[in-house]
Design a protein around this motif. Sequence first.
Motif, PDB file in Angstrom:
ATOM      1  N   GLN A 124       0.862  -1.285   0.108  1.00 55.09           N
ATOM      2  CA  GLN A 124       0.035   0.010   0.170  1.00 55.09           C
ATOM      3  C   GLN A 124       0.944   1.259   0.063  1.00 55.09           C
ATOM      4  O   GLN A 124       0.478   2.217  -0.760  1.00 55.09           O
ATOM      5  N   THR A 125       2.028   1.314   0.656  1.00 50.70           N
ATOM      6  CA  THR A 125       2.758   2.386   0.949  1.00 50.70           C
ATOM      7  C   THR A 125       3.551   2.675  -0.533  1.00 50.70           C
ATOM      8  O   THR A 125       3.614   3.788  -1.058  1.00 50.70           O
ATOM      9  N   ALA A 126       4.120   1.559  -1.153  1.00 54.74           N
ATOM     10  CA  ALA A 126       4.598   1.563  -2.369  1.00 54.74           C
ATOM     11  C   ALA A 126       4.066   1.895  -3.566  1.00 54.74           C
ATOM     12  O   ALA A 126       4.479   2.753  -4.366  1.00 54.74           O
ATOM     13  N   LEU A 127       2.635   1.543  -3.468  1.00 53.14           N
ATOM     14  CA  LEU A 127       1.816   1.984  -4.603  1.00 53.14           C
ATOM     15  C   LEU A 127       0.897   3.046  -4.459  1.00 53.14           C
ATOM     16  O   LEU A 127      -0.066   3.376  -5.261  1.00 53.14           O
ATOM     17  N   THR A 128       0.999   3.800  -2.981  1.00 52.75           N
ATOM     18  CA  THR A 128      -0.025   4.534  -2.869  1.00 52.75           C
ATOM     19  C   THR A 128      -1.242   4.153  -3.075  1.00 52.75           C
ATOM     20  O   THR A 128      -2.274   5.045  -3.706  1.00 52.75           O
ATOM     21  N   ALA A 129      -1.780   2.986  -2.503  1.00 47.68           N
ATOM     22  CA  ALA A 129      -3.307   2.383  -2.875  1.00 47.68           C
ATOM     23  C   ALA A 129      -4.015   2.638  -1.664  1.00 47.68           C
ATOM     24  O   ALA A 129      -3.672   2.785  -0.492  1.00 47.68           O
ATOM     25  N   SER A 130      -5.513   2.673  -2.089  1.00 43.32           N
ATOM     26  CA  SER A 130      -6.388   2.898  -1.045  1.00 43.32           C
ATOM     27  C   SER A 130      -6.728   1.529  -0.210  1.00 43.32           C
ATOM     28  O   SER A 130      -6.166   0.475  -0.706  1.00 43.32           O
ATOM     29  N   ASP A 131      -7.474   1.865   0.826  1.00 48.04           N
ATOM     30  CA  ASP A 131      -7.859   0.508   1.672  1.00 48.04           C
ATOM     31  C   ASP A 131      -8.654  -0.277   0.792  1.00 48.04           C
ATOM     32  O   ASP A 131      -8.492  -1.559   0.689  1.00 48.04           O
ATOM     33  N   ASP A 136       0.973  -0.307 -10.028  1.00 48.87           N
ATOM     34  CA  ASP A 136       0.029   0.654  -9.337  1.00 48.87           C
ATOM     35  C   ASP A 136      -1.076  -0.446  -8.649  1.00 48.87           C
ATOM     36  O   ASP A 136      -1.122  -1.697  -9.029  1.00 48.87           O
ATOM     37  N   GLY A 137      -1.855  -0.032  -7.886  1.00 50.17           N
ATOM     38  CA  GLY A 137      -2.851  -0.906  -7.300  1.00 50.17           C
ATOM     39  C   GLY A 137      -3.859  -1.404  -8.201  1.00 50.17           C
ATOM     40  O   GLY A 137      -4.294  -2.610  -8.166  1.00 50.17           O
ATOM     41  N   ARG A 145      -0.164  -1.732  11.389  1.00 52.78           N
ATOM     42  CA  ARG A 145      -0.704  -0.580  11.298  1.00 52.78           C
ATOM     43  C   ARG A 145      -0.896  -0.064  12.831  1.00 52.78           C
ATOM     44  O   ARG A 145      -0.924   1.260  13.106  1.00 52.78           O
TER      45      ARG A 145
END
Length: 473
Positions: free
Chosen positions: A44-51, A104-105, A305
């Motif tokens: 999630q951090t690497a791809l700046t993806a949402s929950d 990406d996500g 988290r």
Amino acid sequence: MANAVVSGQLSERQRSLAFATVLIAFVMDVVDSTIVNTALPAIQTALTASDGAMQWVVSGYFLTFAVLLVVGGRLGDLFGYARMFVIGVVGFTLASLACGLARDGSALSIARLAQGAAAAIMAPQGVALIQLLYSPTERIGRLAAFGVIGGLAAIGGPVIGGLLIEWSPLGLGWRSVFLINLPFGVLALIAGLTLLPPGRSGQALRPDVPGTLLLFAALGTSLLPLIEGRAAGWPWWTAVAGIASTGLWYAFWSYEQRRRTVIGSALIEPSLFADSSFRIGLTATAGFAMASAGFLLTFSLTLQRGLDYAPIDVALLHVPFGLGVMAGISQIGRKALPRHGRRVPMTGALTMATGCLATALALWMALPTIVIGGALLLAGIGMGTLSGPLGPITLAHVDRNHAGVAGAMHKTVQQIGGALGTALIATIYFTIVPDQRQQSIPAAFLVTTAVVALDLLILVLLLRRLPERLFER
């Protein structure tokens, strides 16, 4: 065409090599259903993806796996189990490569959908071959071995994921959790081409495209509001999707019954539900899959988290759980399950519920790690004692002509339960901590674990309806 493989036609060595071959693919499948749990924060951090994107990464694999698994079983019945095994292995390996290369996500979610679809072609062939290679009595031991390996692989997934994130071989970081499949995929391909004997169903069967589409629509409309509804503020369409899902599940079942009567070949085999062990076994399998998938996902998220655990620490905390699974399943081998029957999975469900609640309380109260590990050990023992018998119970009296579809139906229900479990439990979890405040995350885990424990307690009441003598007609 008659079955080409029966237990008496092959030597013990040939049967063992065939069993080892399908076991490789089985481990790949099970590991990939859980390996992302530990890696999710890094991804999630690497791809700046949402929950929501992260929920699709987990549930998307379950979705296509569940929808296409019965299709994969039927394809094996139609065209041969060894042939479809090889095709599935190739697809799974290529999809794993696509996951590892995702930028990406969205790309990762699509690749995970493809990975689940390929696994759906690969996985049921192994169960079908076991049905054909071994007698009903021998199957207990082999399916129990599948339970042992499967339980360890499911727990080993987060452990392997944590270690790969920590070590980052070749600087690949989170991508290594998918690229590790490549060498094992090549090994499974070579073994599948050289060691698996031919075999297919003795009945003339036909593909069921409308049934497949109905199943996809029913499960898709079940998952969509759970995963996307929270982020969208629960708009009107989430209620519409829920209502539509109920209608689509009914339409699917009604269509399959009519197709089986009129055409004689359906996506599922309704006649299998005449056996009470099959009916109860499938229902219990779904409930167990929901509980285990939801618990493992939210456990990993809470540690990383909410409590700032490093991936390697999360991996190490999964070790006592894995040891517990191994200990639990080892008690339900060739003798224990036929002797003690339904008491074995009932005891497992109660033990797992107790262990899960104890783990949640330990995290909420910030107790020492050794206490958390002890609670996880108890939960693992319960998980192994519950999960191990479900396959043998469900498939105990299945007609060999329906070996492929019966095994696929059992696996499909596992995946449906896993998809719904991750979507439902994660949605509850993220709803309680919408702003990701660390102090509220352990409390969220306690609430979601209470839901898991309630599910397991309901299973105990269900399993009481099993016949006393499970392996006698």
